[in-house]
Design an enzyme around this catalytic site. Structure first.
Site, short mmCIF file in Angstrom:
data_model
loop_
_atom_site.label_atom_id
_atom_site.label_comp_id
_atom_site.label_asym_id
_atom_site.label_seq_id
_atom_site.Cartn_x
_atom_site.Cartn_y
_atom_site.Cartn_z
CE LYS A 41 -3.35 -2.34 3.02
NZ LYS A 41 -3.81 -2.17 4.52
CG ASP A 98 6.82 2.20 0.26
OD1 ASP A 98 7.73 1.33 -0.18
OD2 ASP A 98 6.12 1.93 1.06
CG ASP A 101 14.87 -1.71 5.09
OD1 ASP A 101 16.24 -1.73 5.32
OD2 ASP A 101 14.28 -2.19 6.00
CB THR A 105 10.08 -5.62 -1.23
OG1 THR A 105 10.16 -6.06 -0.04
CG2 THR A 105 8.66 -5.70 -1.94
CE LYS A 129 14.41 2.37 6.35
NZ LYS A 129 13.74 1.34 7.62
CG ASP A 157 2.12 0.71 7.52
OD1 ASP A 157 3.16 0.73 6.63
OD2 ASP A 157 1.58 0.05 8.14
P1 5GP Z 1 12.92 -4.65 1.56
O1 5GP Z 1 12.21 -5.68 1.01
O2 5GP Z 1 13.68 -3.63 0.63
O3 5GP Z 1 13.68 -4.66 2.90
O4 5GP Z 1 11.75 -3.81 2.08
C1 5GP Z 1 10.86 -3.05 1.32
C2 5GP Z 1 9.44 -2.80 2.00
O5 5GP Z 1 9.67 -2.64 3.44
C3 5GP Z 1 8.89 -1.47 1.56
O6 5GP Z 1 8.09 -1.56 0.36
C4 5GP Z 1 7.99 -1.15 2.85
O7 5GP Z 1 6.70 -1.82 2.71
C5 5GP Z 1 8.77 -1.66 3.93
N1 5GP Z 1 9.62 -0.71 4.67
C6 5GP Z 1 11.07 -0.83 4.80
N2 5GP Z 1 11.53 0.27 5.55
C7 5GP Z 1 10.44 1.00 6.04
C8 5GP Z 1 10.29 2.19 6.83
O8 5GP Z 1 11.21 2.62 7.25
N3 5GP Z 1 8.82 2.55 6.99
C9 5GP Z 1 7.74 1.94 6.40
N4 5GP Z 1 6.72 2.19 6.57
N5 5GP Z 1 7.95 0.87 5.82
C10 5GP Z 1 9.29 0.29 5.34
#
Ligand code: 5GP
Length: 175
Positions: A41, A98, A101, A105, A129, A157
């Site tokens: 979302k 959005d 990290d 994803t 990040k 969120d």
């Molecule tokens: P990754 O797979 O890159 O670790 O994570 C990506 C997803 O984690 C983003 O699409 C988001 O939904 C969530 N996410 C990672 N860091 C944050 C953060 O600081 N705040 C929020 N709200 N979501 C995050």
């Protein structure tokens, strides 16, 4: 209830989104129609502002994945909740996320969308990040590089709260 402290102001976000929209519009000028795929979302507000500021022909799709159970620790396990509905075969795709990290994803999303055989795939993330990256995944357009903090607002969120804050704020997931 107190509001999360500001990381990036509403004006700061809007200015950067306008820059990104201009850059993307220029890069795709000769490519015709592109399809923006918003990742639900968290990207819904970013996608709506970005897409309205673009000046090239574009359509909108959504995809939904789940990467965190309910908290703030990435498990690395990503699950497809909803695939795109429209036909994206031979279309130029821009994934609109959005925040990136660990990168798991986005990497997963690229794999899913490649199976639909688009003409090209590029990626756009409002936030990155950089220190948290675990997998090597290309991000073609980045709004802001931030540190390892939990960010809320502007669609993002914490446990479904704070998505509608107009700015990007920081919360402490431990509290
Ligand atoms: P990754 O797979 O890159 O670790 O994570 C990506 C997803 O984690 C983003 O699409 C988001 O939904 C969530 N996410 C990672 N860091 C944050 C953060 O600081 N705040 C929020 N709200 N979501 C995050």
């Amino acid at each position: 209830m107190s509001q999360p402290p500001v990381l990036i102001s509403e004006d700061g976000i809007q200015a950067r989104v306008a820059d990104l929209a201009a850059q993307i519009s220029a890069d795709y000028e000769d490519k015709g129609d592109i399809v923006l795929i918003g990742v639900l979302k968290g990207a819904f507000i970013f996608l709506s502002d970005l897409s309205r500021r673009m000046t090239i022909p574009r359509t909108i799709e959504f995809i939904a994945v789940s990467s965190y159970a309910t908290g703030s620790i990435s498990s690395g396990a990503v699950r497809l909740v909803m695939d795109v509905r429209g036909n994206i075969e031979n279309r130029h795709v821009l994934i609109v996320e959005d925040i990136v990290d660990t990168g798991h994803t986005l990497k997963y999303l690229i794999g899913i969308l490649e199976s639909h055989r688009p003409a090209s795939i590029r990626t756009c993330a409002l936030l990155r990040k950089a220190e948290s990256a675990e997998v090597d995944v290309p991000i073609d357009y980045v709004g802001f590089d931030i540190g390892d903090e939990w960010v809320v607002g502007y669609g993002l969120d914490f446990a479904e709260h704070d998505r509608t804050l107009p700015y990007l704020g920081i919360v402490d997931p431990e509290v």
